[in-house]
Design an enzyme around this catalytic site. Sequence first.
Site: not given
Lengths: 664, 664
Positions: A150, A189, A432
């Site tokens: 992303t 993350g 997701e």
Amino acid sequence: MARTVVDLANERKKCDFDVEELTNYIDGDAISTHKRRQLENKVLSVKELFDVVPEEYLSHKEKYENAIRKSVLLYKVLEEIKDPNETEMQNARTFFRSLLPFAIFKDNSPFSLHYSMFVPAIIAQANDEQKKYWLKRAMNTEIIGTYAQTELGHGTFIRGLETTATYDVETEEFVLHSPTLTAYKWWPGSLAHTANYCVVMAQLNIKGKNYGIQPFMVQLRDENTHMPLSGIKLGEIGAKLGFNTVNNGFLGFDQHRIPRDRMLMKNAQVSKDGVFTRKTDSKLTYGTMVYVRVMIVNSMANHLARSVTIAVRYSAVRKQSQINTDQPEVQVMDFLTQQHKLFVAIASSHAIRITAAWLWDKYEKVTKDMEAGKSDGLPELHALACCLKAVSSADASDMVITCSRACGGHGYILSSNLPQIYGLIAAACIYEGENTVLLLQTARSLVKAWEQNARGEKLSSTVSYIADTRPFGKWENSVEGIIKGFERVAACKLSAAVSTRNKYLKSGLSPEESWNMTSVQLVAVSEAHCRALILSTYKAEVDRKAQHLSAPLKRAMYQLVELYATYWSLQKLGDLLLYTSMSESDVQQLRQNYESLLLKIRPNAVGLVDGFDFRDEILNSTLGAYDGRVYERLMEEALKSPLNAEPVNRSFHQYLKPFMQGKL
Amino acid sequence: MARTVVDLANERKKCDFDVEELTNYIDGDAISTHKRRQLENKVLSVKELFDVVPEEYLSHKEKYENAIRKSVLLYKVLEEIKDPNETEMQNARTFFRSLLPFAIFKDNSPFSLHYSMFVPAIIAQANDEQKKYWLKRAMNTEIIGTYAQTELGHGTFIRGLETTATYDVETEEFVLHSPTLTAYKWWPGSLAHTANYCVVMAQLNIKGKNYGIQPFMVQLRDENTHMPLSGIKLGEIGAKLGFNTVNNGFLGFDQHRIPRDRMLMKNAQVSKDGVFTRKTDSKLTYGTMVYVRVMIVNSMANHLARSVTIAVRYSAVRKQSQINTDQPEVQVMDFLTQQHKLFVAIASSHAIRITAAWLWDKYEKVTKDMEAGKSDGLPELHALACCLKAVSSADASDMVITCSRACGGHGYILSSNLPQIYGLIAAACIYEGENTVLLLQTARSLVKAWEQNARGEKLSSTVSYIADTRPFGKWENSVEGIIKGFERVAACKLSAAVSTRNKYLKSGLSPEESWNMTSVQLVAVSEAHCRALILSTYKAEVDRKAQHLSAPLKRAMYQLVELYATYWSLQKLGDLLLYTSMSESDVQQLRQNYESLLLKIRPNAVGLVDGFDFRDEILNSTLGAYDGRVYERLMEEALKSPLNAEPVNRSFHQYLKPFMQGKL
């Protein structure tokens, strides 16, 4: 003994089934329960993994530092207790699939992406030689990695990603570059300050030609100093509603060069002289997406179960108002409105968990077929995973909010843990695959099925109801009747949406514009399909297991199935009245059934949530602990606030006193 | 110029009405707009009121200290700019009713309870002599006060409060005491470390007899040292989902003595020798509750307007996916599903604001009547305020979540301010009367009206539709038709609920148990009534003002009314199909109208939210700022995270490096 402790103990006496049997049923069997408890006992006995000052009082930076401390310690603990009969990866997954991270971090570890995305990406995308090298380093935690797809400007629409990897034939290197601000990787993350390696998805360009998105293994930081390498900009994306300890980061490239062999080349290759070849079916990567979504559906069931355990136990302990004015105050769970808020959440958690397990079996079958070269089960699986992820997260979100409000003001306090669980579920509605986008993907496959049916082709089992053209017949107020009704609703809504799309097509709109103009209806079609699916799967799976259950537990489980079906039929009255033969008196009957089901479930309510068998540490809630010491815990947790360590805060002397004395 | 800035500028060119005219319409008139902007300009130009490091990065304690710093500074600023034609109190209220606190604190000031509850409590409950003394001290901020009613164990059910004030005739003192842990006062803002005085509600006991809940002025802390007085335990209740700077506290008494004259004696008195007398109608205190709820309804409109301004501007700037595959990516606002999510929130903000203003007029009229000794308008007003507070906060909550998700992952980042706005709205669903309890209060008055009607008595105007027994007639797909439909739905649901209650009564249940067994239906009745009310009020008030609007703005305002009516009729299809003559083809027509309304509103969307005229500081959002520099702002705000101040966090050296090198 405190009044509240007695109240909860009394509730447990009312329960008419064996709670341990329910726990085994939920875990799968008694052995699974035993294994889970063993793992929990071992991890939760390590006192250093728990905070003295609750995380919510720390600064954002301190939260991160504390999470790193605990992650490293946790790794050691897991090393010590790992199951020698399982692989390293299986052990890691067992842990990250459990709810233990939520006991230790309230959200998750900054290492979680290492196991959930980085290692799987190596397995799925590296060729054998690469795998040998990188997988070893990753599994030994010599390096910590993450997965960056992303970008600041693009999420769902993968083709729109802007990061480029341009092959330089001269030096046999790829040049990674972020041509714009929006090309910065954003969200992964662990990326901000933790990971030193990363699988980066980028647009591959060779000699001016684009070869689509490909994966690259990129070193981000010096292994010794942890300084970002030259040409690499790293940082964190800032505080969020939740997941504040996972260290979400951004990553920008300024003409950063990596050797040719850092492209992960299992599925596609670039030769030294810049020739691109594609080896395997790109459908394989679909499998990972489906896997992740199945995991999300299952985690929604777990979070919802945690929420409703907290709210039900609190509702058994909290007393407020009278029902009969000449009698004492009652437990708030005796109010029908409270039962209405909570019991459907218990049922939903079962329905979602059971559907997730069913989807998991389907996933395993399709994966096996694919390994044997048969990928025709994948589209259906993908369509199922899309709508189930969307509907389960949306339902869990609505219901955790209801659970939270059912606890009044105390559900707003972080020590209840309900706001944090909401934060975890809210994220699942977006990550997701954003829910609306996912529902439209399922809708696309439903419209395709509609067209196949029109051409007389056979439909796969989960959409076979589309082909049923018999008159609906008499409405039946039973679970079977409601399932039949929901399938008819889905079929009719699909039919109506197809008509709408055709009308727009005829009016001269392009197929894409017609699709867009129909999309509000298509989202509703997809939801209707999913509701029918969950309901029928839930019922079928309870039927399948029912013979192994004792009579009281069987009764309790069927009450939940019936409650779930009745609740949703009342929620979706408009559709049922439009598309089935349901009448006004059927509606009255359904309402009455619903009210009496609530009363039947009431005495078992605490037993039902006890059956989820959450350790207090995993609930992490002042309101939900097993013993019912709600008010004592609220006070004990409040006293942990550093503001409460001093009777007078320094701001009094600095600001407040001069202010009140008019000297400011 | 950045692409996003151009996109937003282009949107503004598409708008077909005058945005300034809309702003004046929302403010009331051009003078009100001017005055509001003047206040905003003055306050927002004080740079010291704004944080360098955003609040979300501070520790809980630092947040409080920073809020005290800003509150004191803010007071000085407000002193300097106050309107000399207004009273001190009016000036304070103007400020606290504005959205300025949300620019400065993101939630609110630890002083807010001083003005919103402490001072009004003195005005409402102190006798003239007491008022003279305490009001002066409070308005001069020689003391800072709060208002303590809710306890750890009791909120909504005021009679259940446990704190006692026992009169000691010997010493002419009241002895305040918290007999249990659950008797601790819990929740009052400012109470923890800020306030040194407090109006405490406690059970008055004289010579063994209880005289109900009475107000007492209690000094909490030494005015000089700020140390809690002996017999007083104070602290904060801990971190929450929102409102973390308002310093919510707890308060326990251990046989704490206060002089007799500290009971606020406007409405009831205790003489030296312990004789209790009640002077005025207790209904008067109802008025304050209604006042607070009207304020909440209005603030829901404001928070919803802020949310949708952020989401609409972002949706005009964000590009994602293609509609036609041969064309570039589109603004996400061009997706019909996005319009479906957002436009109803614009309409809802208008509907709620307009209904709040209408309710305010009713409140003023009833207050005037009451001063003249006529209190018969109070029950209706109370019933209206209850359901409007509940429905407006519930709708605002659902819609801010939708706005947030419509911004994808970025709506989850705190710099978007959407999670914080959600936190403010979520609290409003619970405080000042939990929503379900409030809806049941309205239901009680509706059932009463039903019975009055059955006895042939005349009904007040807002429930007169109950008396309409004519056949429904043909369904009409117009706003008027939908209003008529909603009123019929409310009446029929009320009728059905009364039947259900009667059925339970006949079966032998007590009236209270029958009420409880019907309560799920009664909540739905109350909501249906409220929907009919908002819709008809919204329409009537737009009608009333329409003549003063230019043609393009009038058209835009009526499009919103129609959108709102159509949206809710599609949401409540089940009820309309059950209780009106609506047919399947009517439903199809409504869906088509809805889709085409979205298209009509689309070009005006940015203009519509610009019309709310929120300063960037008041939106406080990276995604919603006027200029559309979304991605630049996201990065700028991220870089303010203290974690981003160093390339390598110290936890690397302490934990991560030894871990990766296997030396742990």
